[in-house]
Design a protein around this motif. Structure first.
Motif, PDB file in Angstrom:
ATOM      1  N   GLY A  17      35.731  36.517  46.832  1.00 41.94           N
ATOM      2  CA  GLY A  17      36.592  36.226  45.698  1.00 41.94           C
ATOM      3  C   GLY A  17      37.865  37.042  45.693  1.00 41.94           C
ATOM      4  O   GLY A  17      38.898  36.590  45.223  1.00 41.94           O
ATOM      5  N   GLY A  43      38.972  29.188  38.293  1.00 43.32           N
ATOM      6  CA  GLY A  43      38.332  29.880  39.410  1.00 43.32           C
ATOM      7  C   GLY A  43      36.960  29.337  39.740  1.00 43.32           C
ATOM      8  O   GLY A  43      36.586  29.220  40.906  1.00 43.32           O
ATOM      9  N   PHE A  48      36.928  26.081  42.986  1.00 44.73           N
ATOM     10  CA  PHE A  48      35.783  26.594  43.735  1.00 44.73           C
ATOM     11  C   PHE A  48      35.413  25.596  44.831  1.00 44.73           C
ATOM     12  O   PHE A  48      35.148  25.983  45.962  1.00 44.73           O
ATOM     13  N   THR A  90      31.017  35.932  42.718  1.00 42.91           N
ATOM     14  CA  THR A  90      32.289  35.230  42.540  1.00 42.91           C
ATOM     15  C   THR A  90      32.613  35.086  41.057  1.00 42.91           C
ATOM     16  O   THR A  90      33.768  35.204  40.658  1.00 42.91           O
ATOM     17  N   TRP A  93      34.101  38.246  39.880  1.00 42.54           N
ATOM     18  CA  TRP A  93      35.487  38.387  40.322  1.00 42.54           C
ATOM     19  C   TRP A  93      36.435  37.587  39.443  1.00 42.54           C
ATOM     20  O   TRP A  93      37.480  38.055  39.038  1.00 42.54           O
ATOM     21  N   TRP A  94      36.079  36.321  39.127  1.00 40.16           N
ATOM     22  CA  TRP A  94      36.970  35.486  38.313  1.00 40.16           C
ATOM     23  C   TRP A  94      37.075  36.035  36.895  1.00 40.16           C
ATOM     24  O   TRP A  94      38.133  35.940  36.273  1.00 40.16           O
TER      25      TRP A  94
END
Length: 137
Positions: A17, A43, A48, A90, A93-94
């Motif tokens: 990510g 995201g 994705f 992930t 991260w977003w």
């Protein structure tokens, strides 16, 4: 043992990510313009799918799995924990990226918005140009 696969999956998700490419740039732009929820949805939504179907990303996932010692000898339960970990990584991260953008927007103020849009536009044009040139070669 399954918890180890969850942790490895989270690390892999974070690693994939963090590099801000076209999807990351679009996420930052949407979070900046429309808020945290829009950035997170960008995201984790249709971008994705763009990122995960990228052949280079698939190859890089193979390298990451081998780096973390994940082989074809995993059980179905271990695979489920691994996939859950990648999703969680992930997602984290977003969340971090979208929240950071909203925080910075408050610090920049309204005048920074124009410059941010110009920067995001230039980055997206650059990515598009690179992809176009790679297709021609």
């Amino acid at each position: 043992m399954a918890a180890g696969f969850l942790v490895k999956g989270i690390l892999i998700g974070l690693i994939f990510g963090i590099p801000v490419g076209a999807v990351g740039t679009l996420t930052v732009q949407r979070a900046y313009q429309h808020g945290f929820g829009a950035g997170l949805k960008t995201g984790m939504g249709s971008s994705f799918a763009v990122g995960i179907t990228n052949p280079a990303a698939v190859i890089t996932f193979r390298f990451a799995f081998s780096y973390f010692g994940i082989t074809g000898n995993t059980t179905a339960l271990q695979g489920i924990w691994l996939v859950a970990g990648v999703f969680i990584g992930t997602f984290l991260w977003w969340v971090i990226l979208s929240a950071s953008v909203v925080f910075l927007k408050r610090k920049i103020g309204k005048h920074g918005s124009r410059y941010m849009n110009q920067i995001f536009g230039a980055v997206l044009i650059l990515f598009g140009t690179v992809v176009f040139i790679r297709i021609l070669l």
